[in-house]
Design an enzyme around this catalytic site. Structure first.
Site, PDB file in Angstrom:
ATOM      1  N   SER A 134      18.453   0.028  16.860  1.00  5.83           N
ATOM      2  CA  SER A 134      17.787   0.789  17.905  1.00  5.83           C
ATOM      3  C   SER A 134      18.844   1.431  18.787  1.00  5.83           C
ATOM      4  CB  SER A 134      16.884  -0.139  18.728  1.00  5.83           C
ATOM      5  OG  SER A 134      16.228   0.569  19.747  1.00  5.83           O
ATOM      6  N   LYS A 160      16.630   4.032  14.749  1.00  5.07           N
ATOM      7  CA  LYS A 160      15.524   4.260  15.680  1.00  5.07           C
ATOM      8  C   LYS A 160      16.088   4.856  16.958  1.00  5.07           C
ATOM      9  CE  LYS A 160      13.391   0.954  18.178  1.00  5.07           C
ATOM     10  NZ  LYS A 160      12.493  -0.195  18.464  1.00  5.07           N
ATOM     11  N   LYS A 162      15.392   5.859  20.853  1.00  6.58           N
ATOM     12  CA  LYS A 162      14.550   5.774  22.033  1.00  6.58           C
ATOM     13  C   LYS A 162      14.356   7.182  22.594  1.00  6.58           C
ATOM     14  CE  LYS A 162      14.161   1.215  22.521  1.00  6.58           C
ATOM     15  NZ  LYS A 162      12.870   0.488  22.628  1.00  6.58           N
ATOM     16  N   ASP A 188      10.964   5.795  19.314  1.00  5.84           N
ATOM     17  CA  ASP A 188      10.241   4.798  20.112  1.00  5.84           C
ATOM     18  C   ASP A 188      10.116   5.321  21.541  1.00  5.84           C
ATOM     19  OD1 ASP A 188       9.154   2.590  21.330  1.00  5.84           O
ATOM     20  OD2 ASP A 188      10.918   1.321  21.100  1.00  5.84           O
ATOM     21  N   GLU A 213       6.728   5.217  17.575  1.00  2.84           N
ATOM     22  CA  GLU A 213       6.351   3.898  18.080  1.00  2.84           C
ATOM     23  C   GLU A 213       5.859   3.991  19.522  1.00  2.84           C
ATOM     24  OE1 GLU A 213       8.525  -0.447  18.860  1.00  2.84           O
ATOM     25  OE2 GLU A 213       9.587   1.159  17.829  1.00  2.84           O
ATOM     26  N   ASP A 238       3.397  -1.204  19.432  1.00  2.00           N
ATOM     27  CA  ASP A 238       4.273  -2.297  19.859  1.00  2.00           C
ATOM     28  C   ASP A 238       3.597  -3.004  21.024  1.00  2.00           C
ATOM     29  OD1 ASP A 238       6.234  -3.920  20.997  1.00  2.00           O
ATOM     30  OD2 ASP A 238       7.743  -2.368  21.167  1.00  2.00           O
ATOM     31  N   LYS A 262       6.655  -8.469  17.504  1.00  5.56           N
ATOM     32  CA  LYS A 262       7.635  -9.217  18.293  1.00  5.56           C
ATOM     33  C   LYS A 262       6.993 -10.544  18.666  1.00  5.56           C
ATOM     34  CE  LYS A 262       9.864  -5.113  20.271  1.00  5.56           C
ATOM     35  NZ  LYS A 262       9.951  -4.252  21.493  1.00  5.56           N
ATOM     36  N   GLY A 290      12.927  -6.053  18.035  1.00  5.42           N
ATOM     37  CA  GLY A 290      13.905  -6.882  18.736  1.00  5.42           C
ATOM     38  C   GLY A 290      13.767  -6.747  20.235  1.00  5.42           C
TER      39      GLY A 290
END
Length: 369
Positions: A134, A160, A162, A188, A213, A238, A262, A290
């Protein structure tokens, strides 16, 4: 088994570099560890709540109080099985991350006493899992490209990014332009957007992303279903998925076609397995997210990610992705894009007491009974 003693450790671990999301910038990871002593042996749990209630309503100080004042007293003096912990703690509403830490510690103790690995207990079928990374929000596109290049060179099998308003299309376009269409890439949003941003998500469709996400607020399942109908990129949830039931509800509403699991967010690794099973029954693939865990939480995540419906690459990165020094004796390393699933009893890793002491800022013995 019976619970005899418990101790809480408050840690502050410096990150190798700042990690920025749409809701916070972390330079240190503050977290709680729970150490329990039972007649089956010692077990460790990790609470993944953040210092502030930004990712979820839970936060570190409240988690410590809930564990001490409300959760552990419900278990004291009982003959316990880790599988019964969620039921015994059920009367305490919410506080899933705190509950997950307690369950994890008792699972670790119980399984060490039984000489069984957490992966075997959960039903894992893989001895290693593919590792993704990430990548936080950067100060510039150039900085982002340098970071992604480094992770690809290390061998990470999925990137991934952000994103947040103002940091979405251009970073994705730059990564695709620099590294091509073949690298597995997803984004995400951490609930940073609204339905008014539909055009933006339709633009993201052009980049061949694996998924987007948590684009919208966590309680907005109907809005996610509305968005999923209007874009071709798969929507992954998520923050919205906090239990097996909420996963089933989201799938039933067509609010997602992928789920990020998660364990802390859903209340523990046994509930995480139930989320996995619900998704598998509906043909919905899952992956393991994570929360910037230590090696203890990372070990448990590896065991979870070894289950068969974890069909997408998760955020199961090596220890050195976030920490120069982990608190376990054998930190997780990346080998050919994979990380090995621990096979020893319980979590399958051992605490490095010196490393733990170096990052512990507070500790407290919990008075039981």
């Amino acid at each position: 088994m019976r619970l005899h003693r418990a101790k809480l450790f408050t840690l502050e671990m410096p990150l190798v570099s700042p990690f920025a999301t749409s809701f916070a910038v972390q330079t240190h990871r503050q977290l709680l560890l729970l150490r329990v002593e039972t007649d089956a042996g010692v077990g460790w749990g990790e609470c993944v709540a953040m210092a502030d209630p930004l990712y979820s309503s839970e936060y570190l100080a409240s988690a410590g109080q809930v564990i001490t004042d409300f959760l552990l007293p419900r278990l004291t003096g009982r003959s316990l099985s880790a599988s019964a912990v969620s039921h015994l703690l059920g009367p305490v509403k919410g506080h899933r991350m705190a509950k997950a830490a307690v369950e994890m510690a008792l699972l670790d103790a119980e399984l060490r006493g039984a000489s069984m690995s957490l992966s075997d207990y959960l039903g894992g079928v893989h001895d290693r899992v593919p590792s993704g990374v990430s990548v936080g929000i950067m100060g510039s596109v150039e900085e982002l490209l340098a970071a992604v290049a480094g992770y690809l060179e290390e061998g990470y099998r999925r990137i991934k990014l952000k994103i947040q308003p103002g940091w979405e299309i251009e970073p994705v376009r730059a990564v695709r332009r620099e590294f091509g269409d073949d690298i597995p890439l997803q984004v995400d949003a951490n609930a940073a957007f609204t339905t008014a941003d539909l055009r933006l998500f339709q633009q993201l469709d052009d980049f061949g992303l694996l998924l987007v996400e948590q684009p919208l607020e966590d309680e907005d399942l109907t809005d996610h279903a509305w968005l999923a109908e209007r874009i071709s990129t798969p929507v992954c949830l998520d923050e919205s998925v906090v239990s097996a039931k909420s996963a089933a509800d989201a799938i039933g509403l067509a609010a997602c076609s992928v789920v990020n699991i998660k364990a802390g967010r859903v209340g523990g690794y046994l509930e995480a397995r139930r989320v996995h099973d619900v998704c598998a029954a509906h043909g919905v693939p899952v992956w393991c997210g994570g929360m910037v865990e230590t090696g203890l939480g990372r070990a448990a995540n590896m065991a979870l990610a070894a289950l068969p419906n974890f069909r997408l690459v998760g955020d199961t990165s090596a220890s050195d992705r976030f920490f120069t020094t982990d608190i376990i004796t054998e930190p997780f390393v990346l080998q050919d894009g994979y990380v090995a699933v621990p096979t020893g009893p319980g979590l399958g890793v051992e605490v490095d007491e010196d490393a733990l002491a170096a990052v512990t800022v507070a500790r407290a013995e919990v008075v039981l009974g």
